[in-house]
Write a protein that holds these residues in place. Structure first.
Motif, PDB file in Angstrom:
ATOM      1  N   PRO A  68      21.910   3.723  -5.479  1.00 43.70           N
ATOM      2  CA  PRO A  68      21.229   4.783  -6.215  1.00 43.70           C
ATOM      3  C   PRO A  68      22.236   5.787  -6.768  1.00 43.70           C
ATOM      4  O   PRO A  68      23.263   6.055  -6.143  1.00 43.70           O
ATOM      5  N   MET A 150       3.527   4.947  -0.651  1.00 42.80           N
ATOM      6  CA  MET A 150       4.556   4.680  -1.648  1.00 42.80           C
ATOM      7  C   MET A 150       4.648   3.196  -1.976  1.00 42.80           C
ATOM      8  O   MET A 150       4.960   2.806  -3.095  1.00 42.80           O
ATOM      9  N   MET A 152       2.125   1.124  -1.649  1.00 45.37           N
ATOM     10  CA  MET A 152       0.802   0.573  -1.944  1.00 45.37           C
ATOM     11  C   MET A 152       0.742   0.101  -3.391  1.00 45.37           C
ATOM     12  O   MET A 152       1.533   0.512  -4.228  1.00 45.37           O
ATOM     13  N   PRO A 153      -0.221  -0.725  -3.710  1.00 46.71           N
ATOM     14  CA  PRO A 153      -0.381  -1.172  -5.090  1.00 46.71           C
ATOM     15  C   PRO A 153      -0.781  -0.014  -5.987  1.00 46.71           C
ATOM     16  O   PRO A 153      -1.154   1.056  -5.495  1.00 46.71           O
ATOM     17  N   PRO A 154      -0.717  -0.222  -7.288  1.00 48.82           N
ATOM     18  CA  PRO A 154      -1.136   0.817  -8.224  1.00 48.82           C
ATOM     19  C   PRO A 154      -2.553   1.275  -7.926  1.00 48.82           C
ATOM     20  O   PRO A 154      -3.398   0.508  -7.468  1.00 48.82           O
TER      21      PRO A 154
ATOM     22  N   LEU B  49      15.704   1.034  -5.712  1.00 45.38           N
ATOM     23  CA  LEU B  49      16.648   1.448  -4.674  1.00 45.38           C
ATOM     24  C   LEU B  49      16.309   2.833  -4.141  1.00 45.38           C
ATOM     25  O   LEU B  49      16.435   3.113  -2.943  1.00 45.38           O
ATOM     26  N   ARG B  51      13.363   4.071  -3.946  1.00 46.62           N
ATOM     27  CA  ARG B  51      12.197   3.936  -3.071  1.00 46.62           C
ATOM     28  C   ARG B  51      12.562   3.224  -1.771  1.00 46.62           C
ATOM     29  O   ARG B  51      11.986   3.496  -0.727  1.00 46.62           O
ATOM     30  N   TRP B  67       9.152  -7.452   0.904  1.00 46.93           N
ATOM     31  CA  TRP B  67       8.973  -5.996   0.810  1.00 46.93           C
ATOM     32  C   TRP B  67       9.654  -5.466  -0.452  1.00 46.93           C
ATOM     33  O   TRP B  67       9.092  -4.649  -1.184  1.00 46.93           O
ATOM     34  N   ARG B  70       7.622  -6.465  -3.446  1.00 46.14           N
ATOM     35  CA  ARG B  70       6.394  -5.677  -3.538  1.00 46.14           C
ATOM     36  C   ARG B  70       6.682  -4.304  -4.155  1.00 46.14           C
ATOM     37  O   ARG B  70       5.957  -3.842  -5.037  1.00 46.14           O
ATOM     38  N   ILE B  71       7.757  -3.684  -3.691  1.00 43.98           N
ATOM     39  CA  ILE B  71       8.123  -2.389  -4.268  1.00 43.98           C
ATOM     40  C   ILE B  71       8.500  -2.563  -5.736  1.00 43.98           C
ATOM     41  O   ILE B  71       8.117  -1.760  -6.600  1.00 43.98           O
ATOM     42  N   ASN B  74       5.499  -2.953  -7.873  1.00 41.31           N
ATOM     43  CA  ASN B  74       4.779  -1.674  -7.937  1.00 41.31           C
ATOM     44  C   ASN B  74       5.440  -0.724  -8.925  1.00 41.31           C
ATOM     45  O   ASN B  74       4.777  -0.074  -9.739  1.00 41.31           O
ATOM     46  N   ALA B 149       0.131  -7.475  -2.101  1.00 40.14           N
ATOM     47  CA  ALA B 149       1.110  -6.761  -2.936  1.00 40.14           C
ATOM     48  C   ALA B 149       0.459  -6.123  -4.155  1.00 40.14           C
ATOM     49  O   ALA B 149       0.800  -5.004  -4.534  1.00 40.14           O
TER      50      ALA B 149
END
Lengths: 302, 176
Positions: A68, A150, A152-154, B49, B51, B67, B70-71, B74, B149
């Protein structure tokens, strides 16, 4: 194509992927035996699947780093606590030059709390015993809920669903997208009620704010690190911080409300402030109406 | 797919270097299949990254790449919806709406089977269908995992995957 036909076609890939139960599989196989068109479609999607599966991994361009912005490659992937610490440092620097806007943002949060209190506490003044919210516990519950949400799906993708938190609490999450916004910025994401608290979580764009309610009279003297605030309509109000998390505790009409918000959510509140001046009575009215709809949407919890 | 967190010691916080080494290419590939270009992929990976950084504290040992995927999807769908500014638009039920829009129209069918053209076809799918196909055929999740997901029923997963593949077949003129 009729709806039943479409449903049959839609099951072809599931058949291909061995994702049908025995009954469905039998039905599909009978349909395939009777339809050359269906068989051709199955062959076609099988070929499409294999083409996608055959795609190679993508070469990562030279120079791209999986870090990041602002971090070192050899630094550990920070934990949430580290994130809070980092945010606290940023906030501390910002606090040296605290703006009117930030103060106004907190007045917005106070207004939200006032609206919430008006709704759920109206007409039920309970003398109660003196209570001291377990702020550290509430911050942990809020953080756990926010972290789960955070990933979770939309919001519009799923119906209301229960989401277990680590401490055994069950957060009812409304993912239908029907929950009304609060000031067009803070959709109600979910909530629960247990023996100790009513907990509602609001959020937008991966940032969340929790409101906890409990019966009783607030004993603010026992709140560690709290600063008393002047607030209309509240018997008592205090603000405090835990790492980067802002906490507001107030008593109104026999109920104690604890609002937990991270730094970024305060910025969201600033956005609300820009739209609705914090001293505008309409803001409270709007919030009241929205919360009413939200509670109705989560019917049965309250 | 790797099912372990990116460190040999589950109690040790990994470095970003370890995340990159263990899962970077997987993450980049999933992001690229969703976005279709390197600029958007790198923006997407950066957001993922961030998140991951926020969420790792509560990550429970299991399918780490699941995981991550899934992120990633999203964030991808969040970005798509933010760009379109229609956050509550109903998802398309009509198969004719599976296509995102014009980009697929100019796919050269005689190049069917080449990775770039398959990728172009994937990119031409509407985001919800694209996510389902990528999670199934790139990430390798099963339908229940995809349902979780995407937050949609398994029946919806079935239809999205099938209609997505069916449209891909039309676009790249697959020879069975």
């Amino acid at each position: 194509m009729s709806a039943p036909d479409r449903e049959l076609h839609d099951q072809l890939s599931a058949y291909l992927d061995d994702e049908l139960d025995a009954t469905e599989r039998t039905e599909i196989e009978a349909a395939l035996a009777a339809s050359a068109e269906l068989t051709a479609e199955l062959d076609a999607v099988r070929a499409a699947r294999e083409l996608v599966r055959s795609l190679p991994d993508v070469e990562v361009p030279a120079g791209f780093r999986f870090v990041p912005t602002g971090h070192s490659e050899t630094a550990p992937v920070t934990s949430l606590a580290d994130v809070r610490t980092s945010a606290k440092r940023r906030r501390t620097a910002a606090a040296r030059n605290e703006s009117w806007a930030r103060k106004a943002a907190w007045r917005s949060v106070v207004a939200v709390a006032a609206a919430f209190a008006l709704l759920v506490g109206a007409g039920s003044i309970i003398p109660g015993v003196e209570v001291v919210p377990a702020v550290d516990d509430l911050v942990r519950v809020h953080t756990a809920a926010a972290t789960e949400l955070m990933a979770m799906p939309p919001a519009e993708a799923a119906p209301t669903m229960p989401m277990p938190l680590d401490d055994g609490k069950m957060l009812m999450v409304d993912m239908s997208g029907d929950a009304p916004d609060l000031g067009a910025e803070l959709p109600l994401m979910g909530g629960y009620e247990d023996d100790d608290y009513v907990h509602l979580v609001y959020g937008a764009e991966q940032q969340y704010l929790s409101v906890f309610r409990q019966e009783g009279r607030l004993d603010g003297d026992e709140l560690d690190g709290a600063t008393a605030m002047d607030m209309d309509d509240a018997t008592a109000a205090y603000s405090l911080e835990r790492d980067s998390v802002k906490v507001l505790v107030l008593e109104q009409d026999g109920m104690v409300y604890t609002i937990v918000s991270d730094d970024a959510m305060v910025d969201k509140a600033m956005g609300m402030t820009a739209m609705l001046p914090p001293d505008d009575d309409n803001f409270v009215v709007d919030a009241f109406e929205n919360l009413g709809g939200a509670l109705e949407n989560l019917g049965g919890l309250f | 797919m790797t099912n372990a967190p990116p460190t040999s010691d589950p109690h040790q916080v990994p470095t970003w270097e370890e995340v990159a080494e263990s899962h970077g290419r997987f993450l980049y590939t999933v992001a690229y299949r969703l976005t279709g270009n390197h600029d958007d992929t790198q923006d997407l990976v950066q957001e993922v990254l961030l998140r991951v950084q926020k969420g790792l504290a509560t990550y429970k040992p299991g399918n780490f790449e699941g995981w991550l995927a899934r992120i990633t999807q999203n964030v991808f769908l969040d970005q798509v919806r933010a760009k379109k500014r229609r956050p509550t638009e109903a998802l398309p039920d009509d198969p004719d709406r599976v296509l995102e829009g014009a980009p697929g129209a100019d796919i050269a069918l005689d190049h069917a089977g080449l990775p770039d053209h398959i990728q172009d076809a994937i990119r031409s799918l509407a985001p919800d269908y694209r996510s389902a196909v990528v999670l199934a055929d790139v990430v390798g999740l099963n339908y229940n995992e995809i349902s979780e997901a995407l937050g949609v029923p398994v029946g919806t997963v079935r239809s999205r995957i099938h209609r997505g593949r069916h449209r891909l077949r039309e676009l790249i003129e697959v020879t069975p």
